[in-house]
Every structure is written in C-alpha cells, then in structure tokens.
Design an enzyme around this catalytic site. Structure first.
Site, PDB file in Angstrom:
ATOM      1  N   HIS A  17     -33.471   7.193  49.431  1.00 10.88           N
ATOM      2  CA  HIS A  17     -34.638   6.446  49.078  1.00 10.88           C
ATOM      3  C   HIS A  17     -35.073   6.633  47.620  1.00 10.88           C
ATOM      4  CE1 HIS A  17     -34.084   4.505  53.105  1.00 10.88           C
ATOM      5  NE2 HIS A  17     -34.194   5.895  53.592  1.00 10.88           N
TER       6      HIS A  17
ATOM      7  N   GLU B  25     -28.726   6.527  53.287  1.00 13.65           N
ATOM      8  CA  GLU B  25     -29.593   5.170  53.376  1.00 13.65           C
ATOM      9  C   GLU B  25     -30.183   4.664  51.808  1.00 13.65           C
ATOM     10  OE1 GLU B  25     -33.031   6.328  55.755  1.00 13.65           O
ATOM     11  OE2 GLU B  25     -31.625   7.314  57.370  1.00 13.65           O
TER      12      GLU B  25
ATOM     13  N   GLU C  19     -34.481  14.249  59.411  1.00 11.59           N
ATOM     14  CA  GLU C  19     -35.956  14.435  58.829  1.00 11.59           C
ATOM     15  C   GLU C  19     -36.656  15.821  59.459  1.00 11.59           C
ATOM     16  OE1 GLU C  19     -38.025  10.890  58.728  1.00 11.59           O
ATOM     17  OE2 GLU C  19     -36.773   9.985  57.390  1.00 11.59           O
TER      18      GLU C  19
ATOM     19  N   ASN D 235     -29.321  14.799  58.623  1.00  9.37           N
ATOM     20  CA  ASN D 235     -29.813  13.798  57.540  1.00  9.37           C
ATOM     21  C   ASN D 235     -31.287  13.904  57.144  1.00  9.37           C
ATOM     22  OD1 ASN D 235     -28.935  11.229  56.478  1.00  9.37           O
ATOM     23  ND2 ASN D 235     -30.714  10.227  57.992  1.00  9.37           N
TER      24      ASN D 235
ATOM     25  N   ASP E 234     -31.304   3.072  48.574  1.00  5.65           N
ATOM     26  CA  ASP E 234     -31.902   1.873  48.183  1.00  5.65           C
ATOM     27  C   ASP E 234     -32.672   2.555  46.951  1.00  5.65           C
ATOM     28  OD1 ASP E 234     -34.091   3.237  49.690  1.00  5.65           O
ATOM     29  OD2 ASP E 234     -34.321   1.426  50.845  1.00  5.65           O
TER      30      ASP E 234
END
Ligand code: XIL
Length: 297
Positions: free
Chosen positions: A205, A232, A127, A169, A234
């Site tokens: 996400h 990740e 990030e 990432n 979701d």
C-alpha cells in the site's frame, strides 16, 4: 499482450485483484475482472469475523461466492487471511491465553480444511509485526498467547491443506527497514527449523514514492528459499502513480521467485482508499498506471 493476466502469464506469473462479493452481480465490474485478472483474493469474505461469526459456527457463504466465481471463471484464488489481530469476531476480541490459542488453531484448521484444494496461497498470518524501529512483534491478543503462535498457525494450516502455499503477509515491509528485517529474521529461523512456510506477501500500500530498496528486499527474502508475492498493491494518485506501478512491476519481474502481483481492487470507486489508487478509474477506463504495468510485464 492485451491483458494484465495474459501478460503476466508470459513469464509464468499471475496478476490478481481483491474482490468484494457484492460486486460479483455487477456486470460492468465482472467484465473487467474476468478480462484482466487471473487470480482473485476475497477482500473481506474469508477473514476471521466473516467465517466464524460465532465461536464454532462457521459461515462460508460469502467466501464461497467468491471462490465459486473464481473457479467457474478459471481463476486461481489467494486465501486471505487465517489469523490476524484485526477483523476478529467479537467473541474472539476479548479472548486471551490458551483458550484463544485453541480457538485460533481451530479456526485455521476449519477454514483451511473448508477451502482445501482450492487455494493457490494462504495468507496464514497477517500483520503480526510492529511498525517503527523495533523489528519486533506487534502486541495483540494472539501475540500474548506466546511468541510461537505464528509457527503454530502455519503448522495447523499445512496439516489442513498440504497443497496450498503458506504465506506470511504484512505492510510497510516494501523496502529494507527494521520491520521487514524482523520478518526476514523470522522466516530465516522458520526455514532453519523446518517450520512450514512457502512465501512472503508484501502488501505494498504505497504513497507517492517508490522505496529504493524494493527489489533488493524481495530478493533477500527469495534467497531464503521462499516465494515472494505482491499481495495488496495500490498507489496514491498523483503525478508519480504510473511510475510507481511500473517500478513495482519491474522489481517483481526481476526477481525469479516473485510469482505474482495482486492489486487491492479493480476500479477507484471500489477501493478501500479515497486517493484513487487503482489501475481503472471509476468509469472502468484504463489509467496511465494500467499501461505502465502492462508495459513492464
Ligand atoms: C481492508 C478492506 O479493503 C476493507 O474493505 C476493510 O474495511 C478493511 O480491510 N491490509 C489487509 C487487508 O491485509 O485485509 C485490508 O483490507 C487492507 C490492509
């Protein structure tokens, strides 16, 4: 195929989940984890605050619980994460300049050395790019040590664990946009100059809609000569959850260098989000989203 991991393996890919150490003693949870997934990410236990709570004093006990469970059960491990602006230990948060640069590099070296030989892929830097339209770096104490901090972290990680794939990432990078293009330009520059980078992680996400340029975005990174991974995943619960999960899976399968997918948790009740974004409900039942992924694998 009857499980996510086995279905992913049919095309040479993996299917992973993020796991908190505290759930490894819950058999209902580990039954699902062991049955369905072949890649494990520590949800918090390998982060900077967990692994170096006091400067120079490393604590790998919780990270090792996850690593040992994975290895004992024949799972691979993603390492998450060596350098990040968030979840820094208190001693690091107010550090700046060359002192911080040195502390960050030591952290990368010590943690990557501890897990050497056990990690499939490390999220070396997490990030580091800004949201919005700038396409530039996020301001942080790490960024203020100099723009070359990211490549310095990757070089230290490569030296410490030459066998691990080294990933950058980030989130909100799931379609073609200013942020993902900023990262694309960094990766292109790293490849041109021989900075060791092997993969880019797309956190994914997601809300209720699927970014239309998702597959094209994965492909443009792959065309730079790096692997891509969904790290990740979701998706907000709603009428479209299963469709979005299916579309993400199809996009990965359509890109030969998309080597695997990780969901950020197993059951909805263990998610960091409160909108039931996972593949299993709180009782451990398979949701429509589960079947959408399995069908697409
Ligand atoms: C989250 C964890 O799931 C939470 O338990 C923790 O409180 C905060 O961090 N991007 C990342 C992950 O890279 O490390 C974050 O994990 C979610 C967003």
């Amino acid at each position: 195929e009857s499980t996510l991991g086995a279905a992913a393996e049919q095309s040479g890919r993996y299917f992973g989940a993020a796991v908190p150490a505290g759930r490894l003693s819950e058999s209902a949870y580990t039954t699902i984890l062991n049955r369905e997934f072949d890649m494990i990410t520590a949800e918090n236990e390998m982060k900077m605050d967990a692994t170096e709570p006091q400067q120079g004093q490393f604590n790998f006990s919780r990270g090792d619980q996850i690593a040992n469970w994975a290895l004992q059960n024949g799972k691979q491990l993603r390492g998450h994460t060596l350098a990040w602006h968030a979840q820094q230990p208190g001693w690091m948060q107010n550090m700046e300049g060359s002192q911080l640069r040195q502390a960050m590099l030591n952290h990368v070296t010590q943690v990557a050395t501890h897990y050497r030989g056990k990690i499939h892929s490390w999220d070396v830097v997490n990030e580091a790019f800004a949201d919005g339209g700038s396409g530039g770096r996020r301001d942080s104490n790490l960024q203020r040590t100099g723009n070359d901090w990211i490549e310095a972290a990757f070089r230290a990680a490569r030296a410490a664990d030459p066998g691990a794939k080294l990933c950058y990432n980030d989130y909100n990078t799931d379609g073609i946009n200013a942020k993902s293009t900023g990262i694309y330009n960094m990766v292109r520059d790293f490849k041109a100059r021989g900075v060791p980078i092997d993969c880019v992680g797309f956190q994914s996400h997601l809300g209720t809609s699927f970014p239309s340029s998702y597959q094209a975005n994965l492909q443009r990174f792959a065309d730079l000569g790096v692997d891509v991974q969904i790290t990740e995943l979701d998706v907000e619960q709603g009428n479209n959850q299963a469709n979005v999960y299916g579309a993400v899976t199809q996009a990965c399968l359509a890109v030969s260098r998309c080597t695997g997918i990780t969901v950020w948790g197993v059951r909805d009740d263990t998610s960091w989000r409160d909108d039931n974004p996972l593949l299993f409900d709180s009782s451990g039942n398979k949701k429509p989203a589960y079947y959408a992924v399995l069908d697409a694998l």
